[in-house]
Design an enzyme around this catalytic site. Structure first.
Site, PDB file in Angstrom:
ATOM      1  N   SER A 240      27.402 -32.251  -7.471  1.00  0.00           N
ATOM      2  CA  SER A 240      26.000 -32.284  -7.878  1.00  0.00           C
ATOM      3  C   SER A 240      25.207 -31.300  -7.028  1.00  0.00           C
ATOM      4  O   SER A 240      25.733 -30.663  -6.111  1.00  0.00           O
ATOM      5  CB  SER A 240      25.425 -33.694  -7.709  1.00  0.00           C
ATOM      6  N   LYS A 241      23.914 -31.196  -7.326  1.00  0.00           N
ATOM      7  CA  LYS A 241      23.048 -30.245  -6.626  1.00  0.00           C
ATOM      8  C   LYS A 241      23.038 -30.474  -5.116  1.00  0.00           C
ATOM      9  O   LYS A 241      22.857 -29.530  -4.349  1.00  0.00           O
ATOM     10  CB  LYS A 241      21.620 -30.348  -7.165  1.00  0.00           C
ATOM     11  N   ARG A 242      23.233 -31.711  -4.691  1.00  0.00           N
ATOM     12  CA  ARG A 242      23.163 -31.971  -3.254  1.00  0.00           C
ATOM     13  C   ARG A 242      24.323 -31.319  -2.504  1.00  0.00           C
ATOM     14  O   ARG A 242      24.263 -31.150  -1.282  1.00  0.00           O
ATOM     15  CB  ARG A 242      23.124 -33.472  -2.979  1.00  0.00           C
ATOM     16  N   GLY A 244      25.321 -28.240  -3.210  1.00  0.00           N
ATOM     17  CA  GLY A 244      25.082 -26.796  -3.233  1.00  0.00           C
ATOM     18  C   GLY A 244      24.955 -26.324  -4.667  1.00  0.00           C
ATOM     19  O   GLY A 244      24.706 -27.120  -5.581  1.00  0.00           O
ATOM     20  N   GLU A 250      23.496 -19.590 -10.697  1.00  0.00           N
ATOM     21  CA  GLU A 250      23.085 -19.802  -9.300  1.00  0.00           C
ATOM     22  C   GLU A 250      24.017 -19.057  -8.350  1.00  0.00           C
ATOM     23  O   GLU A 250      23.571 -18.443  -7.375  1.00  0.00           O
ATOM     24  CB  GLU A 250      23.126 -21.297  -8.954  1.00  0.00           C
TER      25      GLU A 250
END
Length: 465
Positions: A240-242, A244, A250
């Site tokens: 997930s985004k947490r 990276g 991105e």
């Protein structure tokens, strides 16, 4: 048989790194076997599917070098075909009309949960006469799934997996509003596209049993299935985004090269000996599903960054120069004409030795496009003591007298240091600060040569003033 694979993303968001790996595995498998790699955009969720998301997916695939061999198929354009197949199943007795109201279905789920059973459809319209249908209720069409025995899939990664047919209910293939369900549409599309191998994440494995039953109901030979484990973060949790960056674009913005990212994704869940750096052609020659593991892979951003540095050092200098110029142009405030481009290109062999991403490479090259007075990092400013400024004023004529080739500049610096009783570093470090505004750069002789006589003298003059 011509091997034909497909990548089938839903355009409801960004192209996730897990989806990119799925696309890569499909691409490599088809190429390895001399087949075709196709793309199907599964945009039947019209409320969430967007044109912008579709373009992001196509852009991400193109950047990775994974564009399909044929124009993309858009699932939403095939609804009539999905309905046609559902009607054929109905006519053959392989499906039936279900007239349950939403209230009945809700009560059915609640009763099952209260009794400790999975909330499945109970088949109440499976053998019931449609003449008994309540007025004003539009029916859904359900698959008449087998109730005895089991459904088995010989998965090319997971091995043979089975489920008892009693665990599966009669799934809806056509909703009461006439729209096809996802599981039904996928089967029809894969059949019509001639897909021979469905390679996808193992989160789809439970769907496969239901889809195999649709193939059986239509008398179609199912494709080979290969369900690859998902990608997790370093902590073992779903990526997930947490953790990276998770979307392909991105990674592009963070300065990763597409070939480095593909190499990393290839080794994320697939192995071939101890090889770490595997180019595209070699990957095509080596890749097969027998090398895919069954355990979830863990994303290691440090390892990816290290691998990207290897690819940067091997990359073409003209290409890297263009990449750097484009990134610097987005920052603004720099003089990015042909002079800066020539300086960056001249110094690129030295610049790329230290960088691990294009962002770092652009940061290290930015001084070549700045104008005096340069912004100074604190450590660089500290090197420019009053004594150092005097030394730089004395050094300028010695440099100006050379032909400004790297060997001549190196000799001039060494002669100047020796004549003044200094070590070379005592001359080079203040000079580097004056020329770059920092304490890091490629070799000082190459840096001087890339900047050129006039710019060097201007920067020394500004720092010494």
């Amino acid at each position: 048989m011509t091997v034909r694979t497909r990548f089938a993303p839903s355009p409801t968001g960004l192209l996730h790194i897990g989806g990119a790996r799925t696309a890569l595995f499909n691409f490599l498998y088809s190429r390895h076997h001399g087949g075709e790699y196709l793309l199907r955009v599964e945009d039947t969720d019209r409320a969430r599917s967007t044109e912008a998301a579709t373009q992001v997916i196509l852009e991400g695939l193109a950047w990775l070098g994974l564009s399909p061999d044929q124009p993309p198929v858009f699932q939403s354009t095939r609804a009539a075909r999905h309905v046609e197949v559902a009607q054929a199943m109905l006519a053959a007795g392989r499906a039936y009309r279900c007239y349950c109201t939403p209230e009945e279905l809700k009560a059915m789920r609640e009763q099952a949960i209260a009794a400790g059973r999975p909330p499945r459809y109970d088949g109440r319209w499976r053998d019931r006469d449609p003449a008994e249908a309540p007025p004003g209720i539009a029916p859904a069409i359900r698959l008449r799934a087998p109730r005895e025995g089991e459904t088995a899939v010989d998965d090319l990664v997971q091995g043979i997996v089975r489920v008892a047919n009693s665990e599966l209910d009669d799934m809806i293939i056509l909703r009461s509003d006439g729209t096809p369900t996802y599981l039904h549409a996928v089967v029809v599309d894969d059949h019509d596209m001639g897909i021979t191998h469905v390679i996808r994440g193992d989160d789809h494995l439970t769907n496969t049993f239901r889809q195999v039953q649709i193939y059986q109901a239509m008398g179609w030979a199912p494709p080979c299935f290969a369900h690859i484990p998902l990608i997790h973060g370093a902590d073992g949790a779903k990526l997930s985004k947490r953790h990276g960056a998770v979307s392909v674009l991105e990674f592009r913005e963070q300065g990763f090269l597409p070939e480095a990212l593909c190499n990393y994704l290839l080794r994320l869940g697939w192995g071939h000996g101890d090889a770490e750096v595997i180019g595209r052609d070699e990957a095509i020659g080596l890749f097969d599903l027998s090398g895919v593991g069954r355990a979830a892979a863990r994303m290691d951003y440090a390892k990816l960054t290290h691998l990207n540095g290897i690819y940067l050092r091997a990359a073409d200098d003209d290409r890297l120069t263009q990449e750097v110029l484009e990134r610097l142009a987005r920052r603004g405030g720099l003089a990015l004409g042909s002079i800066a481009a020539a300086r960056i290109r001249a110094l690129m062999p030295g610049l790329k030795e230290r960088a691990k991403t294009l962002v770092e490479l652009a940061d290290s090259a930015a001084f070549l496009a700045r104008t005096v007075p340069l912004p100074m990092e604190p450590k660089a400013a500290a090197l420019l003591s009053p004594e150092a400024r005097i030394m730089l004023r004395d050094l300028a004529p010695a440099l100006a007298a050379t032909d400004f080739s790297a060997p001549a500049l190196d000799a001039a610096l060494r002669d100047f240091a020796t004549a003044g009783g200094r070590k070379l570093g005592q001359v080079a470090q203040p000079l580097r600060a004056a020329l770059t505004g920092s304490t890091m750069s490629p070799g000082i002789d190459a840096t001087l040569a890339a900047l050129g006589r006039d710019e060097v003298l201007a920067r020394i003059g500004a720092a010494a003033a």
